[in-house]
Design a protein around this motif. Structure first.
Motif, PDB file in Angstrom:
ATOM      1  N   ALA A 200      24.499  65.906  72.790  1.00  0.00           N
ATOM      2  CA  ALA A 200      23.798  65.849  74.073  1.00  0.00           C
ATOM      3  C   ALA A 200      23.346  67.230  74.523  1.00  0.00           C
ATOM      4  CB  ALA A 200      24.701  65.220  75.130  1.00  0.00           C
ATOM      5  N   SER A 201      24.182  68.229  74.315  1.00  0.00           N
ATOM      6  CA  SER A 201      23.846  69.589  74.726  1.00  0.00           C
ATOM      7  C   SER A 201      22.664  70.131  73.930  1.00  0.00           C
ATOM      8  CB  SER A 201      25.060  70.506  74.549  1.00  0.00           C
ATOM      9  OG  SER A 201      24.767  71.818  74.964  1.00  0.00           O
ATOM     10  N   GLN A 202      22.602  69.794  72.654  1.00  0.00           N
ATOM     11  CA  GLN A 202      21.465  70.235  71.848  1.00  0.00           C
ATOM     12  C   GLN A 202      20.155  69.672  72.390  1.00  0.00           C
ATOM     13  OE1 GLN A 202      23.179  68.846  68.143  1.00  0.00           O
ATOM     14  NE2 GLN A 202      23.371  70.918  67.379  1.00  0.00           N
ATOM     15  N   PHE A 203      20.142  68.381  72.686  1.00  0.00           N
ATOM     16  CA  PHE A 203      18.937  67.772  73.244  1.00  0.00           C
ATOM     17  C   PHE A 203      18.584  68.381  74.597  1.00  0.00           C
ATOM     18  CE2 PHE A 203      19.973  64.095  70.411  1.00  0.00           C
ATOM     19  CZ  PHE A 203      18.769  64.054  69.726  1.00  0.00           C
ATOM     20  N   ALA A 204      19.570  68.521  75.461  1.00  0.00           N
ATOM     21  CA  ALA A 204      19.298  69.038  76.804  1.00  0.00           C
ATOM     22  C   ALA A 204      18.811  70.481  76.755  1.00  0.00           C
ATOM     23  CB  ALA A 204      20.554  68.926  77.666  1.00  0.00           C
ATOM     24  N   THR A 205      19.349  71.272  75.829  1.00  0.00           N
ATOM     25  CA  THR A 205      18.911  72.661  75.692  1.00  0.00           C
ATOM     26  C   THR A 205      17.465  72.727  75.212  1.00  0.00           C
ATOM     27  OG1 THR A 205      21.172  73.390  75.218  1.00  0.00           O
ATOM     28  CG2 THR A 205      19.381  74.865  74.569  1.00  0.00           C
ATOM     29  N   LEU A 206      17.122  71.927  74.211  1.00  0.00           N
ATOM     30  CA  LEU A 206      15.738  71.890  73.733  1.00  0.00           C
ATOM     31  C   LEU A 206      14.793  71.442  74.850  1.00  0.00           C
ATOM     32  CD1 LEU A 206      16.271  70.333  70.190  1.00  0.00           C
ATOM     33  CD2 LEU A 206      15.608  72.700  70.693  1.00  0.00           C
ATOM     34  N   ASN A 207      15.232  70.480  75.643  1.00  0.00           N
ATOM     35  CA  ASN A 207      14.392  70.015  76.748  1.00  0.00           C
ATOM     36  C   ASN A 207      14.168  71.114  77.775  1.00  0.00           C
ATOM     37  OD1 ASN A 207      14.020  67.461  75.710  1.00  0.00           O
ATOM     38  ND2 ASN A 207      15.676  66.531  76.893  1.00  0.00           N
ATOM     39  N   GLU A 208      15.213  71.904  78.055  1.00  0.00           N
ATOM     40  CA  GLU A 208      15.059  72.994  79.021  1.00  0.00           C
ATOM     41  C   GLU A 208      14.107  74.056  78.483  1.00  0.00           C
ATOM     42  OE1 GLU A 208      15.324  76.667  80.918  1.00  0.00           O
ATOM     43  OE2 GLU A 208      16.248  76.391  78.941  1.00  0.00           O
ATOM     44  N   MET A 209      14.155  74.289  77.177  1.00  0.00           N
ATOM     45  CA  MET A 209      13.336  75.336  76.585  1.00  0.00           C
ATOM     46  C   MET A 209      11.864  74.930  76.447  1.00  0.00           C
ATOM     47  SD  MET A 209      15.890  76.625  73.537  1.00  0.00           S
ATOM     48  CE  MET A 209      14.746  77.856  72.881  1.00  0.00           C
ATOM     49  N   TYR A 210      11.632  73.648  76.122  1.00  0.00           N
ATOM     50  CA  TYR A 210      10.286  73.232  75.715  1.00  0.00           C
ATOM     51  C   TYR A 210       9.734  72.053  76.510  1.00  0.00           C
ATOM     52  CZ  TYR A 210      11.519  76.168  71.744  1.00  0.00           C
ATOM     53  OH  TYR A 210      11.905  77.223  70.960  1.00  0.00           O
ATOM     54  N   GLY A 211      10.393  71.683  77.585  1.00  0.00           N
ATOM     55  CA  GLY A 211       9.987  70.469  78.282  1.00  0.00           C
ATOM     56  C   GLY A 211      10.636  69.266  77.624  1.00  0.00           C
ATOM     57  N   ASN A 212      10.540  68.134  78.253  1.00  0.00           N
ATOM     58  CA  ASN A 212      11.229  66.941  77.753  1.00  0.00           C
ATOM     59  C   ASN A 212      10.456  66.324  76.583  1.00  0.00           C
ATOM     60  OD1 ASN A 212      13.457  66.950  79.589  1.00  0.00           O
ATOM     61  ND2 ASN A 212      12.061  66.271  81.195  1.00  0.00           N
ATOM     62  N   ARG A 213      10.656  66.932  75.421  1.00  0.00           N
ATOM     63  CA  ARG A 213       9.936  66.524  74.215  1.00  0.00           C
ATOM     64  C   ARG A 213      10.898  66.167  73.089  1.00  0.00           C
ATOM     65  NH1 ARG A 213       6.473  71.378  72.705  1.00  0.00           N
ATOM     66  NH2 ARG A 213       5.945  70.018  70.941  1.00  0.00           N
ATOM     67  N   THR A 214      12.056  65.609  73.434  1.00  0.00           N
ATOM     68  CA  THR A 214      13.004  65.182  72.419  1.00  0.00           C
ATOM     69  C   THR A 214      13.313  63.699  72.576  1.00  0.00           C
ATOM     70  OG1 THR A 214      15.005  65.678  73.713  1.00  0.00           O
ATOM     71  CG2 THR A 214      14.088  67.463  72.357  1.00  0.00           C
ATOM     72  N   ILE A 215      13.797  63.122  71.488  1.00  0.00           N
ATOM     73  CA  ILE A 215      14.201  61.720  71.466  1.00  0.00           C
ATOM     74  C   ILE A 215      15.374  61.609  70.510  1.00  0.00           C
ATOM     75  CG2 ILE A 215      12.611  61.118  69.582  1.00  0.00           C
ATOM     76  CD1 ILE A 215      12.141  58.426  71.102  1.00  0.00           C
ATOM     77  N   CYS A 216      16.283  60.706  70.788  1.00  0.00           N
ATOM     78  CA  CYS A 216      17.467  60.540  69.949  1.00  0.00           C
ATOM     79  C   CYS A 216      17.440  59.180  69.269  1.00  0.00           C
ATOM     80  CB  CYS A 216      18.746  60.673  70.781  1.00  0.00           C
ATOM     81  SG  CYS A 216      20.262  60.415  69.816  1.00  0.00           S
ATOM     82  N   GLY A 217      17.255  59.179  67.955  1.00  0.00           N
ATOM     83  CA  GLY A 217      17.493  57.984  67.164  1.00  0.00           C
ATOM     84  C   GLY A 217      18.913  58.039  66.641  1.00  0.00           C
ATOM     85  N   ILE A 218      19.635  56.931  66.715  1.00  0.00           N
ATOM     86  CA  ILE A 218      21.054  56.946  66.344  1.00  0.00           C
ATOM     87  C   ILE A 218      21.461  55.621  65.716  1.00  0.00           C
ATOM     88  CG2 ILE A 218      21.888  56.141  68.604  1.00  0.00           C
ATOM     89  CD1 ILE A 218      24.218  58.181  68.294  1.00  0.00           C
ATOM     90  N   GLY A 219      22.356  55.698  64.750  1.00  0.00           N
ATOM     91  CA  GLY A 219      22.940  54.519  64.130  1.00  0.00           C
ATOM     92  C   GLY A 219      24.407  54.775  63.842  1.00  0.00           C
ATOM     93  N   ARG A 220      25.026  53.894  63.063  1.00  0.00           N
ATOM     94  CA  ARG A 220      26.460  54.029  62.769  1.00  0.00           C
ATOM     95  C   ARG A 220      26.747  55.155  61.801  1.00  0.00           C
ATOM     96  NH1 ARG A 220      28.242  49.326  59.982  1.00  0.00           N
ATOM     97  NH2 ARG A 220      30.335  50.191  60.202  1.00  0.00           N
ATOM     98  N   GLY A 221      25.740  55.575  61.019  1.00  0.00           N
ATOM     99  CA  GLY A 221      25.944  56.644  60.047  1.00  0.00           C
ATOM    100  C   GLY A 221      25.972  56.104  58.630  1.00  0.00           C
ATOM    101  N   ASP A 222      25.220  56.759  57.755  1.00  0.00           N
ATOM    102  CA  ASP A 222      25.219  56.372  56.346  1.00  0.00           C
ATOM    103  C   ASP A 222      25.456  57.625  55.507  1.00  0.00           C
ATOM    104  OD1 ASP A 222      24.880  54.766  54.033  1.00  0.00           O
ATOM    105  OD2 ASP A 222      22.752  55.258  53.941  1.00  0.00           O
ATOM    106  N   SER A 223      24.410  58.240  54.996  1.00  0.00           N
ATOM    107  CA  SER A 223      24.585  59.360  54.063  1.00  0.00           C
ATOM    108  C   SER A 223      25.358  60.523  54.677  1.00  0.00           C
ATOM    109  CB  SER A 223      23.219  59.848  53.574  1.00  0.00           C
ATOM    110  OG  SER A 223      22.435  60.352  54.632  1.00  0.00           O
ATOM    111  N   ALA A 224      25.101  60.836  55.946  1.00  0.00           N
ATOM    112  CA  ALA A 224      25.751  61.996  56.576  1.00  0.00           C
ATOM    113  C   ALA A 224      27.266  61.874  56.556  1.00  0.00           C
ATOM    114  CB  ALA A 224      25.264  62.159  58.013  1.00  0.00           C
TER     115      ALA A 224
END
Length: 331
Positions: free
Chosen positions: A75-99
């Motif tokens: 969450a902090s990574q997204f919020a930091t990017l948004n503060e730096m560049y405007g609200n230009r992020t999106i979070c796609g998320i699943g249960r996890g596979d390769s990672a």
């Protein structure tokens, strides 16, 4: 309909940034990347450079998971990017596979996925959340805004998406399967008291513009193997009858293991079990008119975005064809 692109974080990282810049210039709305930090480079570092060198595109992972990072870090990574560049992020998320699997870990539970969606979205939207009994808030991010889109195939994951997701990511481009999955998500949203039409739908799959269909199939067959990993989990949990459309369960009967060292790569030797018919259904191949026809079908189903997986040997040619002929006609 928006058109996004999905990139791998293969070195050199600046090459990924250059492709993202070309995608924006061609009219793509979103730049997504894989998020599997052992197999590829760290996406959030690359997102910062992409955002710095572009003006319009929205960036994010397709997809992250609840197990790689602490949810508050994500969450902090997204919020930091948004503060730096405007609200230009999106979070796609699943249960996890390769990672997770390359670390010897299993995908996260649906309960963990549900809670992580609520925590990541809440914190990255400046809200108070409770994590491990602690009330937390990013006091420094009151203007940050983030949508969380959930990737899912199985019935319980589709229900979760309808209950808590801002959007739904379906990683295959078959209109019949898409209609089935979208219907399941909308029904779950309605049962949860939400407006089912408020959920955004993204279909993501390889797209390859050209005339050599046999070559295009060989370049994109890996995708059926990747989808097969998720379907195999569903069959193991629910059986092969009725949990998901039959075309998904039929083709994995010939599946015999999977090597994550070749995950998401053209020429993957562990995906020979995927027949041409499935490649044609899951991907969008052939000349421009084939792409326009399939995209129109998906748009008519209510799909808000098609995201082009660009893991083949004609990346720049496909970007250019979409920019000059497909995006102007379909958006």
């Amino acid at each position: 309909m928006d058109i996004g692109v999905v990139l791998q974080n293969d070195p050199p990282a600046l090459g990924v940034v250059e492709l993202a810049k070309k995608a924006e210039a061609a009219g793509f709305s979103h730049v997504w990347t894989f998020d599997s930090h052992v197999l590829w480079q760290e996406p959030f570092v690359i997102y910062s450079k992409i955002l710095d060198e572009t003006e319009r595109v929205v960036v994010g992972p397709m997809v992250t998971n609840p197990g790689t990072r602490d949810w508050t870090v994500t969450a902090s990574q997204f919020a930091t990017l948004n503060e730096m560049y405007g609200n230009r992020t999106i979070c796609g998320i699943g249960r996890g596979d390769s990672a997770l699997r390359v670390l010897g870990l299993q995908p996260q539970t649906l309960g963990q996925l549900r809670e992580s969606v609520q925590v990541i979205r809440g914190l990255a939207n400046g809200e108070k959340v409770t994590v491990r009994g602690q009330e937390l808030q990013f006091a420094w991010a009151p203007e940050s805004r983030l949508e969380v889109w959930v990737a899912a195939y199985g019935p319980k994951a589709l229900a979760l998406t309808g209950e808590v997701g801002d959007g739904y990511i379906l990683q295959l481009a078959d209109p019949d399967i898409a209609a089935w999955m979208i219907g399941a998500v909308r029904k779950a949203a309605e049962n949860a008291g939400r407006d089912p039409m408020s959920i955004k739908f993204c279909v993501a799959a390889p797209a390859y513009v050209g005339n050599d269909l046999a070559h295009q199939r060989d370049q994109t067959r890996w995708f059926g193997g990747m989808v097969g990993n998720h379907v195999a989990d569903i069959v193991a949990r629910y059986g092969a009858d009725g949990a998901v459309p039959q075309v998904l369960t039929d083709y994995i009967k010939g599946r015999q293991g999977y090597d994550y060292a070749e995950h998401g790569r053209a020429g993957n030797t562990h995906t020979t079990f995927v027949p041409d018919e499935v490649v044609d259904r899951f991907c969008i191949l052939g000349p421009v008119e084939h792409h326009l026809k399939r995209l129109a079908e998906l748009r008519d189903l209510g799909v808000d975005q098609f995201a082009v997986y660009l893991q083949h040997d004609a990346k720049e040619e496909t970007l250019a064809a979409y920019g000059s002929q497909i995006i102007p006609a379909i958006t």
